[in-house]
Design a protein around this motif. Structure first.
Motif, PDB file in Angstrom:
ATOM      1  N   GLU A  57       0.814  -1.211   0.000  1.00 15.60           N
ATOM      2  CA  GLU A  57       0.000   0.000   0.000  1.00 15.60           C
ATOM      3  C   GLU A  57       0.850   1.264   0.000  1.00 15.60           C
ATOM      4  O   GLU A  57       0.543   2.229  -0.674  1.00 15.60           O
ATOM      5  CB  GLU A  57      -0.950   0.021   1.206  1.00 15.60           C
ATOM      6  N   ILE A  58       1.945   1.266   0.759  1.00 14.17           N
ATOM      7  CA  ILE A  58       2.801   2.451   0.798  1.00 14.17           C
ATOM      8  C   ILE A  58       3.574   2.602  -0.507  1.00 14.17           C
ATOM      9  O   ILE A  58       3.833   3.715  -0.961  1.00 14.17           O
ATOM     10  CB  ILE A  58       3.735   2.460   2.032  1.00 14.17           C
ATOM     11  N   VAL A  59       3.914   1.488  -1.158  1.00 14.98           N
ATOM     12  CA  VAL A  59       4.575   1.559  -2.466  1.00 14.98           C
ATOM     13  C   VAL A  59       3.623   2.199  -3.478  1.00 14.98           C
ATOM     14  O   VAL A  59       4.025   3.075  -4.257  1.00 14.98           O
ATOM     15  CB  VAL A  59       5.041   0.166  -2.936  1.00 14.98           C
ATOM     16  N   ASP A  60       2.357   1.793  -3.464  1.00 14.97           N
ATOM     17  CA  ASP A  60       1.368   2.399  -4.354  1.00 14.97           C
ATOM     18  C   ASP A  60       1.216   3.889  -4.071  1.00 14.97           C
ATOM     19  O   ASP A  60       1.132   4.708  -4.987  1.00 14.97           O
ATOM     20  CB  ASP A  60       0.010   1.708  -4.210  1.00 14.97           C
ATOM     21  N   TYR A  61       1.191   4.261  -2.794  1.00 18.39           N
ATOM     22  CA  TYR A  61       1.087   5.669  -2.410  1.00 18.39           C
ATOM     23  C   TYR A  61       2.294   6.457  -2.923  1.00 18.39           C
ATOM     24  O   TYR A  61       2.148   7.537  -3.499  1.00 18.39           O
ATOM     25  CB  TYR A  61       0.968   5.804  -0.894  1.00 18.39           C
TER      26      TYR A  61
END
Length: 91
Positions: A57-61
């Protein structure tokens, strides 16, 4: 940390979108471990670690916030196309 193959002696940072209360409380007892969210994210803490662990999720963000769309062309190829569009005349 050992279960995940992380050495408690190495500086480790977790980048996550949200931190569960029990994770926040237990991670503050480990001096070499930091847990950062998108609100507390900073460049120094990212560069000053031995291991950086990120959730999907943080990579996508990060990709949405700071990423660059890559269409397969290099900057040189884009400049050549721009010169051809301008007539390709050099002075």
């Amino acid at each position: 940390m050992k279960r995940w193959g992380l050495d408690p002696k190495e500086k480790t940072t977790f980048l996550v979108t949200e931190v569960a209360n029990n994770v926040r409380l237990s991670s503050r007892n480990i001096g070499t471990l930091k847990t950062l969210t998108r609100r507390t994210l900073n460049l120094f803490d990212i560069l000053n670690v031995d291991k950086l662990i990120m959730t999907p999720e943080i990579v996508d963000y990060l990709n949405a916030r700071y990423g660059v769309d890559y269409d397969g062309e290099t900057e040189e190829e884009k400049e050549e196309v721009a010169e051809e569009d301008e007539g390709g005349v050099e002075v």
